[in-house]
Design a protein around this motif. Structure first.
Motif, PDB file in Angstrom:
ATOM      1  N   ASP A 739      -3.817  -0.785  -2.492  1.00  8.97           N
ATOM      2  CA  ASP A 739      -2.327  -0.660  -3.584  1.00  8.97           C
ATOM      3  C   ASP A 739      -1.579  -1.922  -3.080  1.00  8.97           C
ATOM      4  O   ASP A 739      -0.489  -1.702  -2.192  1.00  8.97           O
ATOM      5  CB  ASP A 739      -1.967   0.629  -2.948  1.00  8.97           C
ATOM      6  CG  ASP A 739      -0.611   1.006  -3.801  1.00  8.97           C
ATOM      7  OD1 ASP A 739      -0.460  -0.047  -4.855  1.00  8.97           O
ATOM      8  OD2 ASP A 739      -0.446   2.078  -4.003  1.00  8.97           O
ATOM      9  N   GLY A 744      -3.451  -4.185  -8.110  1.00  8.35           N
ATOM     10  CA  GLY A 744      -4.522  -3.797  -6.876  1.00  8.35           C
ATOM     11  C   GLY A 744      -4.952  -5.219  -6.506  1.00  8.35           C
ATOM     12  O   GLY A 744      -5.261  -6.042  -7.154  1.00  8.35           O
ATOM     13  N   SER A 787      -2.533  -1.691 -11.472  1.00  7.23           N
ATOM     14  CA  SER A 787      -2.205  -1.201 -10.202  1.00  7.23           C
ATOM     15  C   SER A 787      -3.525  -0.507  -9.584  1.00  7.23           C
ATOM     16  O   SER A 787      -4.377   0.037 -10.385  1.00  7.23           O
ATOM     17  CB  SER A 787      -1.354  -0.197 -10.432  1.00  7.23           C
ATOM     18  OG  SER A 787      -1.233   1.013  -9.287  1.00  7.23           O
ATOM     19  N   CYS A 789      -4.001   2.249  -8.105  1.00  8.04           N
ATOM     20  CA  CYS A 789      -3.828   3.697  -8.443  1.00  8.04           C
ATOM     21  C   CYS A 789      -4.510   3.918  -9.871  1.00  8.04           C
ATOM     22  O   CYS A 789      -4.614   5.172 -10.039  1.00  8.04           O
ATOM     23  CB  CYS A 789      -2.546   4.231  -8.546  1.00  8.04           C
ATOM     24  SG  CYS A 789      -1.529   3.715  -6.900  1.00  8.04           S
ATOM     25  N   CYS A 814      -3.526   6.757  -3.216  1.00 10.08           N
ATOM     26  CA  CYS A 814      -3.258   5.538  -3.075  1.00 10.08           C
ATOM     27  C   CYS A 814      -1.777   5.576  -2.410  1.00 10.08           C
ATOM     28  O   CYS A 814      -0.756   6.352  -2.986  1.00 10.08           O
ATOM     29  CB  CYS A 814      -3.183   4.734  -4.263  1.00 10.08           C
ATOM     30  SG  CYS A 814      -2.200   5.338  -5.614  1.00 10.08           S
ATOM     31  N   VAL A 820      -6.475   2.037  -0.582  1.00 14.01           N
ATOM     32  CA  VAL A 820      -6.831   3.324  -1.228  1.00 14.01           C
ATOM     33  C   VAL A 820      -8.050   4.204  -0.597  1.00 14.01           C
ATOM     34  O   VAL A 820      -9.111   3.741  -0.490  1.00 14.01           O
ATOM     35  CB  VAL A 820      -7.185   3.246  -2.864  1.00 14.01           C
ATOM     36  CG1 VAL A 820      -7.047   4.324  -3.561  1.00 14.01           C
ATOM     37  CG2 VAL A 820      -6.017   2.293  -3.364  1.00 14.01           C
TER      38      VAL A 820
END
Lengths: 829, 193
Positions: A739, A744, A787, A789, A814, A820
């Motif tokens: 993260d 990412g 991202s 997440c 995350c 993550v």
């Protein structure tokens, strides 16, 4: 051509030959016990062994503790620790919960004790806990009550007896918080085959929909002819709808006459207009299926937010769907998503509280409850769906949630803890978390002191308080699911150490435990506690045991109040177990300092002790620890602890890293990620470097090692912080998701020689990875389009001209700057 | 890897060791039941494994049956002639385990744990040969009763009469169940090919 008989013979013989006599756990004779206890055991064994043989031993024993210890009725959980939410002791595997506003009663189905527990919401709520100590019980007429739902119009509570394939019809007018005259009456029963668990009521049509997991059918029961007053229709065979195996969570939206059911794979929609108590014409129709995250476990319909929130166990997400375009009236928008919210690990039940515009989600794997803002992530706006929602800690393994808006209270069932957490919804919601508990409740939760379980509690249900309260129970069930790893004798009594079958290292011991004199004593030694111990009140001289997570020889010493003369130390894989007898009674020690030093690390851990009950572990009231890698001296660490009372500082990171080096696991890698790289850079060499997303990265290989092990024991340093990776058998193609803010970062290693091409799917995920051939394999790193997440799962394909490896990973929680969490995966190579 | 490999018909006949003395009840002296179970431990686990599919559960089932029988009459006249009864009890244990498992996989309080167990076994799965996997998968898809008959017949090599006494059904039913089970198995294997 081989005949089918021969194929069958050969397959059966080959399969049977995998059982090797020498590997079998020795058969345990049921312990000889006094008559009263024997009766208890006789009741207890079948339940432990048959239905839940594979469950963790700690959980089983918690069940025993509750069943035996709480037969006198509910007690408040030993007062409320500062910062923790009040709890109600329920006991034995509570699961389903329902709130009846008419009588301000909370009903909790309590599986182990086969009762419906009745809590008074008028006297046990966010503003008053006076009545929390007094709970009632109703007979359910069957085993393993699970789901419970109330039909307000007929004043009936319906309870699914999961172990008996029945639904109990309980009179809510004569069995509630105020009136208990009807609680002991044996209820009418409706037969519902196929493993029913949860149910939902449509009060508008008096229909009860019961989802059966193994048959995959929803039974449609006519509540008008089978309720508290009328039982003429109870014997009638209900109509059924086939929805698919694993039918589990179920919810009704009376506004649209829609029944939503989660199966193993999908959310299924039943049209209640043509399939209810009165009309069954539509029940035969194949219901609409809506893809959601694997293993949906909770469904909350929020009419005000015009959204449906479906929590899914495997990815740890909540799928948000627009209600008005995904119902029996209009299903056109069912495949569209308002968003997918990443919550904690293994989310189960969720519940909407429109008054505070919040959906509460029970993360059973993280022992937390997430709060999704329906204003920011609903039909009106979905901009907030990408942000991980705020969460607060509750007891061990929270599962189901009930909202009692009239008393501004959210009740959360903690299955493993056997408790109900009582949360003030007015001050603990998605918009305002000031009133949320900062800690898990005492006796149930994951944190004894701030530093102690901060990390460990997130990953495991092992909690010192749970271990202490369950200690001293007969070890019976434990030895069935564990393997024996060490034994000896202490203070004239035999001890043996057990590790959960199939679970390695410290986690195996956590799920197993110490058996002393036929009784069980547990130990929690999750990260970051490299050195952990427990103290048994064993009469005139206490017994102290623990383990240190360094490989190799370890010296153990106790100080500051106690000394442990010549403890026995057993070296196990990657850790050392010690046990010894103290010179004095366990009750006479207020604090104790454990210091351990070995060739690869040193640690100091100071514990404060509280109540000591005979034959049990002394409760731990606080702890601080420090650990370092290398062969440094533990006394220096002990000194800094004793001096300033410092918490786990920077040393913790180094120590944790030292530990990860020895037992590479995705879980450890994720928990420990993002720490200062510190010592690593001294013990490793750079083998590759570059920059990604504007940050420099360096791949490090452990000195003195080669190939995969060198990478595992080294790692990636990005922006001065450490991120690990565990390739190797059986996963030669491994990757991690970091993260890193708005984009990412993915990196990984294919531990095979050859010129590998690396792609990630979804196809647009990783535009142009940097690929380096190092240490006999292929390292890659790159920045993602979105991202970290935003990806519930990713698939890595690593191919050469002749090889195609695939690795599919599912992601959970995350945290910025961390890896993550990996919640599941599979692969082929 | 010793006994199992010999495959069907490996059950030993009733030799001298079958004459297990009746032990008085007590903690220290092993009961007739524990003698029987300890001698037949691996065989019973193998039988359970073929029914439930994983060794840990199989061992739990056998231990469970042992505990149940122990609670009932530990000091009874348990000799090898009780083997049919014990096998029947193990098959019963497997059946309820299977019935529970489909529930338990999602059972509140257990779902997560059990799932992890399933994931662990994925690795073992890969190590099995494809052929064995196919046959066992086809077998697993049969009803419990058919699977029991086929396992007793083709793994333990029992006769129709012996199977009938273990399962408490008539030899005629054993015959027809075995025939149908085998036919269903062939169909499934045919589908896979």
């Amino acid at each position: 051509m081989t005949s089918p008989e021969d194929r069958l013979r050969a397959a059966l013989a080959a399969e049977a030959s995998t059982v090797r006599e020498e590997d079998l756990r020795p058969l345990a004779d049921p312990p000889a016990v006094p008559p009263a206890a024997a009766r208890r055991a006789a009741r207890g064994w079948p339940r432990f062994l048959a239905p839940i043989a594979a469950a963790a031993a700690v959980m089983l024993i918690v069940g025993v503790a509750v069943a035996i210890g709480r037969s006198d009725g509910a007690q408040p959980a030993g007062g409320v620790a500062p910062g923790a939410a009040p709890t109600v002791r329920i006991g034995g595997f509570p699961t389903g919960i329902a709130y009846d506003g008419a009588t301000r009663t909370v009903y909790v189905a309590t599986g182990e004790t086969n009762v419906l527990t009745v809590v008074n919401a008028a006297t046990c709520n966010a503003s008053s806990t006076a009545g929390c100590a007094h709970v009632g019980h109703a007979v359910t007429g069957g085993r393993d009550p699970i789901g419970v739902a109330v039909d307000d119009r007929t004043r009936t509570a319906y309870v699914v007896n999961g172990g008996s394939d029945t639904v109990a019809v309980i009179n809510a007018a004569t069995c509630n918080a105020a009136v208990t005259s009807g609680c002991s009456k044996r209820p009418a029963l409706i037969r519902v085959p196929g493993g029913p668990e949860f149910l939902a009521v449509d009060p508008r049509t008096d229909t009860i929909y019961v989802a059966a997991t193994s048959s995959g059918q929803v039974s449609v029961i006519n509540g008008a002819t089978c309720n508290a007053a009328v039982t003429s229709g109870c014997a009638k065979k209900p109509a059924t709808v086939s929805v698919g195996v694993g039918a589990f969570p179920i919810a009704v939206d009376p506004g649209t006459d829609t029944v939503y059911v989660g199966t193993n794979r999908d959310l299924v929609l039943i049209d209640g207009r043509t399939c209810d108590a009165a009309v069954a014409s539509g029940c035969r129709k194949v219901p609409a299926t809506i893809p959601v995250g694997r293993y949906p476990a909770g469904i909350a319909v929020d009419q005000a937010a015009n959204a449906i929130y479906v929590s899914s166990e495997a990815p740890g997400t909540v799928t948000v769907i627009r209600r008005s375009t995904c119902s029996a009236l209009d299903a056109a928008g069912c495949t569209a998503r308002l968003g997918t919210v990443t919550v904690g690990s293994d989310p189960r039940g969720d519940a909407a509280d429109p008054a505070v515009r919040t959906v509460y989600v029970a993360n059973s794997g993280s022992n937390t409850v997430s709060m999704i803002s329906t204003a920011a992530c609903g039909a009106a706006s979905s901009r907030g769906c990408n942000h991980p929602p705020a969460a607060f800690p509750v007891g061990a393994s929270p599962r189901r949630i009930a909202v009692a808006a009239a008393v501004h209270t959210v009740y959360i069932v903690n299955v493993a803890a056997g408790t109900l957490s009582v949360i003030n919804s007015a001050t603990c919601n998605a918009a305002d978390s000031r009133g949320c508990p900062a800690k898990s409740p005492r006796g149930t939760g994951s944190s004894g002191s701030a530093g102690r379980r901060a990390l460990g509690g997130m990953e495991s249900a092992c909690a010192p308080a749970v271990v202490a309260s369950a200690s001293g129970q007969p070890a019976g069930p434990l030895t069935l699911t564990s393997v024996h790893v060490a034994s000896g004798s202490v203070g004239g009594r035999a001890w043996s150490l057990w590790s959960k079958r199939g679970v390695a290292g410290a986690t195996g011991i956590e799920d197993g435990g110490l058996v002393l004199g036929g009784r069980w004593y547990g130990l929690c030694a999750g990260f970051p506690n490299v050195a952990e111990m427990e103290l048994i009140n064993a009469g005139t001289r206490g017994i102290d045991y623990g383990f240190v997570q360094f490989p190799g020889k370890v010296a153990v010493r106790l100080a500051s109040g106690g000394t442990l003369p010549s403890p026995a130390v057993s070296e196990l894989t990657g850790l050392s177990f010690f046990i010894g007898q103290l010179p004095r009674s366990a009750c006479s020690y207020r604090t104790m300092m454990l210091t351990a030093s070995g060739s690869s690390g040193s640690a100091a851990h100071r514990l404060s002790f509280g109540a000591c009950a005979s034959g049990k572990l002394v409760s731990i009231t606080g702890s601080e620890g420090e650990w370092g890698s290398g062969s440094g001296s533990a006394s220096g660490l002990a000194g800094s602890l004793a001096g300033a009372g410092a918490g786990a500082g920077a040393g913790a990171g180094d120590g944790a890293l030292a530990h990860a080096e020895d037992q590479c696991s995705p879980r450890a890698t994720s928990v420990l990620s993002g720490r200062p790289a510190g010592n690593l850079t001294r013990s490793s060499a750079q083998v590759s470097s570059g920059s990604v997303g504007g940050q420099a990265w360096s791949l490090r290989s452990r000195k003195g090692l080669t190939g995969v092990r060198a990478i595992e024991n080294g790692g990636l340093v990005l922006g001065g912080r450490w991120y690990g990776l565990c390739p190797g058998a059986p996963n030669p193609a491994e990757f991690e998701l970091l993260d890193g803010g708005s984009h990412g970062i993915v990196y990984g290693f294919v531990a095979n020689p050859g010129r590998y091409t690396v792609t990630l799917t979804p196809g647009w995920a990783l535009a142009a990875p940097q690929i380096q051939r190092v240490m006999g394999g292929t390292f890659f790193i790159g920045q993602l389009a979105k991202s970290a997440c935003a990806y519930p799962s990713l698939v890595l394909r690593a191919t050469t001209r002749s090889v195609a490896d695939m690795h599919h990973l599912e992601f959970g929680a995350c945290r910025p700057g961390n890896l993550v969490a990996i919640s599941g995966g599979n692969g082929s190579w | 890897m010793t006994q199992g490999r010999s495959g069907p018909g490996q059950v030993q006949g009733l030799g001298e060791e079958a004459l297990v003395p009746v032990e008085p009840a007590g903690e220290a002296v092993p009961s007739g039941l524990s003698v029987l179970f300890r001698r037949r431990h691996a065989e019973l686990v193998r039988l359970a494994l073929l029914m439930v599919g994983d060794q840990a559960t199989a061992e739990d089932v056998v231990q469970d049956v042992f505990a149940r029988l122990h609670a009932r009459r530990a000091d009874g006249p348990w000799g090898e002639d009780s083997l049919a009864y014990v096998r029947a009890a193990v098959l019963n244990g497997c059946r309820s385990q299977l019935r529970r498992r489909s529930v338990a996989r999602r059972f509140e309080g257990l779902g997560g744990r059990l799932e992890r167990v399933t994931q662990d076994s994925a690795e073992q799965e890969m190590m099995r040969s494809e052929e064995r996997r196919q046959v066992l998968a086809a077998l697993a898809a049969l009803s419990s009763r058919r699977r029991e008959v086929l396992v007793l017949r083709y793994y333990l090599g029992l006769s129709e009469a012996e199977i009938a006494s273990v399962l408490g059904i008539s030899p005629g039913t054993v015959k027809s169940t075995a025939a149908r089970g085998l036919a269903a198995l062939c169909r499934r294997l045919g589908e896979e090919a």
